[in-house]
Scaffold this motif. Structure first.
Motif, PDB file in Angstrom:
ATOM      1  N   TYR A  21       0.839  -1.187   0.000  1.00 25.43           N
ATOM      2  CA  TYR A  21       0.000   0.000   0.000  1.00 25.43           C
ATOM      3  C   TYR A  21       0.876   1.240   0.000  1.00 25.43           C
ATOM      4  O   TYR A  21       1.880   1.299   0.710  1.00 25.43           O
ATOM      5  CB  TYR A  21      -0.931   0.007   1.218  1.00 25.43           C
ATOM      6  CG  TYR A  21      -1.797  -1.226   1.285  1.00 25.43           C
ATOM      7  CD1 TYR A  21      -2.938  -1.337   0.502  1.00 25.43           C
ATOM      8  CD2 TYR A  21      -1.447  -2.283   2.114  1.00 25.43           C
ATOM      9  CE1 TYR A  21      -3.722  -2.474   0.545  1.00 25.43           C
ATOM     10  CE2 TYR A  21      -2.231  -3.422   2.162  1.00 25.43           C
ATOM     11  CZ  TYR A  21      -3.366  -3.517   1.378  1.00 25.43           C
ATOM     12  OH  TYR A  21      -4.130  -4.641   1.429  1.00 25.43           O
ATOM     13  N   ASP A  23      -0.679   4.523   0.205  1.00 25.77           N
ATOM     14  CA  ASP A  23      -1.509   5.670   0.554  1.00 25.77           C
ATOM     15  C   ASP A  23      -1.575   5.915   2.056  1.00 25.77           C
ATOM     16  O   ASP A  23      -2.462   6.594   2.551  1.00 25.77           O
ATOM     17  CB  ASP A  23      -2.932   5.477   0.003  1.00 25.77           C
ATOM     18  CG  ASP A  23      -3.588   4.216   0.545  1.00 25.77           C
ATOM     19  OD1 ASP A  23      -2.899   3.460   1.280  1.00 25.77           O
ATOM     20  OD2 ASP A  23      -4.774   3.988   0.249  1.00 25.77           O
ATOM     21  N   THR A  25      -2.138   3.661   4.402  1.00 24.85           N
ATOM     22  CA  THR A  25      -3.032   2.747   5.102  1.00 24.85           C
ATOM     23  C   THR A  25      -2.460   1.336   5.074  1.00 24.85           C
ATOM     24  O   THR A  25      -1.490   1.052   4.380  1.00 24.85           O
ATOM     25  CB  THR A  25      -4.432   2.740   4.460  1.00 24.85           C
ATOM     26  OG1 THR A  25      -4.315   2.232   3.126  1.00 24.85           O
ATOM     27  CG2 THR A  25      -5.018   4.123   4.413  1.00 24.85           C
ATOM     28  N   PRO A 165     -10.997   3.241  11.703  1.00 29.23           N
ATOM     29  CA  PRO A 165     -10.901   3.919  10.406  1.00 29.23           C
ATOM     30  C   PRO A 165      -9.452   4.013   9.941  1.00 29.23           C
ATOM     31  O   PRO A 165      -8.542   4.292  10.722  1.00 29.23           O
ATOM     32  CB  PRO A 165     -11.495   5.303  10.690  1.00 29.23           C
ATOM     33  CG  PRO A 165     -12.397   5.094  11.865  1.00 29.23           C
ATOM     34  CD  PRO A 165     -11.729   4.043  12.700  1.00 29.23           C
ATOM     35  N   GLY A 166      -9.224   3.750   8.688  1.00 31.29           N
ATOM     36  CA  GLY A 166      -7.877   3.777   8.145  1.00 31.29           C
ATOM     37  C   GLY A 166      -7.098   2.510   8.410  1.00 31.29           C
ATOM     38  O   GLY A 166      -5.937   2.394   8.009  1.00 31.29           O
ATOM     39  N   TYR A 167      -7.704   1.546   9.098  1.00 30.42           N
ATOM     40  CA  TYR A 167      -7.093   0.237   9.364  1.00 30.42           C
ATOM     41  C   TYR A 167      -5.841   0.326  10.231  1.00 30.42           C
ATOM     42  O   TYR A 167      -4.985  -0.550  10.189  1.00 30.42           O
ATOM     43  CB  TYR A 167      -6.743  -0.497   8.059  1.00 30.42           C
ATOM     44  CG  TYR A 167      -7.890  -0.707   7.117  1.00 30.42           C
ATOM     45  CD1 TYR A 167      -9.184  -0.912   7.589  1.00 30.42           C
ATOM     46  CD2 TYR A 167      -7.684  -0.702   5.744  1.00 30.42           C
ATOM     47  CE1 TYR A 167     -10.235  -1.115   6.712  1.00 30.42           C
ATOM     48  CE2 TYR A 167      -8.730  -0.908   4.867  1.00 30.42           C
ATOM     49  CZ  TYR A 167     -10.000  -1.103   5.355  1.00 30.42           C
ATOM     50  OH  TYR A 167     -11.053  -1.302   4.492  1.00 30.42           O
ATOM     51  N   TRP A 168      -5.696   1.375  11.038  1.00 30.36           N
ATOM     52  CA  TRP A 168      -4.476   1.496  11.847  1.00 30.36           C
ATOM     53  C   TRP A 168      -4.509   0.562  13.053  1.00 30.36           C
ATOM     54  O   TRP A 168      -3.459   0.146  13.543  1.00 30.36           O
ATOM     55  CB  TRP A 168      -4.281   2.939  12.304  1.00 30.36           C
ATOM     56  CG  TRP A 168      -3.818   3.823  11.181  1.00 30.36           C
ATOM     57  CD1 TRP A 168      -4.574   4.687  10.461  1.00 30.36           C
ATOM     58  CD2 TRP A 168      -2.499   3.904  10.634  1.00 30.36           C
ATOM     59  NE1 TRP A 168      -3.823   5.318   9.495  1.00 30.36           N
ATOM     60  CE2 TRP A 168      -2.543   4.849   9.586  1.00 30.36           C
ATOM     61  CE3 TRP A 168      -1.295   3.264  10.926  1.00 30.36           C
ATOM     62  CZ2 TRP A 168      -1.416   5.173   8.828  1.00 30.36           C
ATOM     63  CZ3 TRP A 168      -0.171   3.580  10.171  1.00 30.36           C
ATOM     64  CH2 TRP A 168      -0.246   4.535   9.136  1.00 30.36           C
TER      65      TRP A 168
END
Length: 354
Positions: A21, A23, A25, A165-168
């Motif tokens: 990835y 971006d 994320t 959110p954002g898969y963090w």
């Protein structure tokens, strides 16, 4: 601390190095199949059992000296094994998860030897009962112990995933059934060579030996129960996650102890067994890092720990009541299923997603 604004350029650089990835994320920590190599150390018996005394003055009728052989001399070390997990999606964020790990085999051994016929066994209370010990085990030149242990595990869990959110941040909780099988064997071997008994008058000594004994104790533990747990992962960089997982449950343990003793003048061989049913605990914890090489392939590695309490361990089921006359009539089969064992070590493997 590193802010998100500062991390994004680093994340882009990692993407150029092969991250999937670019971006800022990370993809969710999901997989269809996971396989890894495991290298675990198995701690030795929790209860110290002495087996052999070395008489420091063989010509004296007062038998005394240091313990030269006990379970503390056993080092089972590390053993290789593997784990494989397959998943089946049953809802948008839920999977059924089947896991097997095992093929572990640990072994440790130790021995004490002397040319002076002055080893005495725990079976005679180190030469006290009867005085001078038994023909098969005392005034010996060799005593040896050997310990083996096997471990296999099967699980079927339902796992529900969630993510920020954002898969963090990724996490899940699970509930399921687990079966653990622990098999062990412990052996105690004694050898007495022909010699003049030093505890008899030197002008007319009694000759002893040759004689020997092979004492084998086997235990099996079949643990079945329900467990709960979960995991939590944090994405440090695009494709790179670190986290931990915890699982624990209360189990029923169907345990069994069997003993076979062959020895000189013990005819037929002594065969005993004793089953038990009791409650046990199984708890597992791990820390790991996962790097997503492509959207469908990830590398993983970490450290694993497994604790099992309420099991029958072979050395702890060694019955110190002698099998030889005149003590033998008081001997009865026993089982101790209150042992515990701890496993820990490194793991490394792959995750596939399609």
């Amino acid at each position: 601390p590193l802010s998100l604004h500062d991390a994004l350029p680093i994340a882009g650089a990692c993407a150029l190095l092969g991250g999937p990835y670019g971006d800022g994320t990370s993809g969710p920590h999901w997989f269809d199949v996971h396989a890894e190599f495991m290298y675990l150390k198995r701690d030795a018996s929790t209860r110290l059992v002495p087996f052999t005394l070395l008489d420091t003055n063989p010509s004296d009728t007062n038998i005394s000296g240091p313990i030269v052989l006990d379970t503390g001399d056993l080092d089972l070390g590390e053993a290789p094994g593997f784990r494989i997990t397959g998943t089946y999606q049953v809802a948008a964020n839920s999977h059924l998860e089947a896991t097997y790990f095992g093929t572990f085999f640990w072994r440790g051994s130790a021995a004490a030897s002397t040319p002076n016929h002055n080893l005495y066994s725990v079976l005679s209370d180190f030469g006290q009962q009867p005085p001078g010990g038994f023909l098969q085990t005392d005034q010996a030149t060799l005593h040896a112990i050997d310990y083996t242990s096997k471990l296999n595990n099967v699980e079927l869990n339902w796992r529900h995933h969630w993510m920020s959110p954002g898969y963090w941040v990724h996490g899940s909780w699970l509930a399921g059934a687990r079966s653990v099988r622990l098999e062990e064997q412990f052996g105690y071997f004694t050898q007495v060579l022909a010699h003049d008994d030093p505890l008899t008058p030197p002008v007319n000594p009694v000759e002893r030996g040759p004689a020997d004994m092979n004492y084998q104790v086997s235990t099996t533990n079949d643990l079945v129960g329900f467990q709960l747990g979960g995991d939590l992962f944090v994405s440090l960089l695009p494709g790179l996650m670190v986290g931990s997982e915890l699982k624990a449950g209360v189990f029923g343990n169907l345990a069994d102890q069997s003993t076979v003793i062959t020895a000189t003048n013990l005819n037929p061989a002594l065969v005993e067994s004793r089953p038990s049913q009791d409650v046990a605990l199984v708890a597992e914890a791990s820390v790991m890092a996962v790097y997503q090489v492509t959207p469908w392939l990830s590398l993983r590695g970490g450290y694993q720990a497994l604790f099992v309490d309420g099991v029958a361990l072979a050395p702890e089921n060694f019955n110190t009541v002698a099998p030889f006359p005149p003590v033998a009539p008081s001997r009865a089969p026993v089982i101790n299923d209150n042992g515990n064992v701890f496993y820990h070590g490194f793991t490394a493997g792959l995750e596939w997603l399609w």
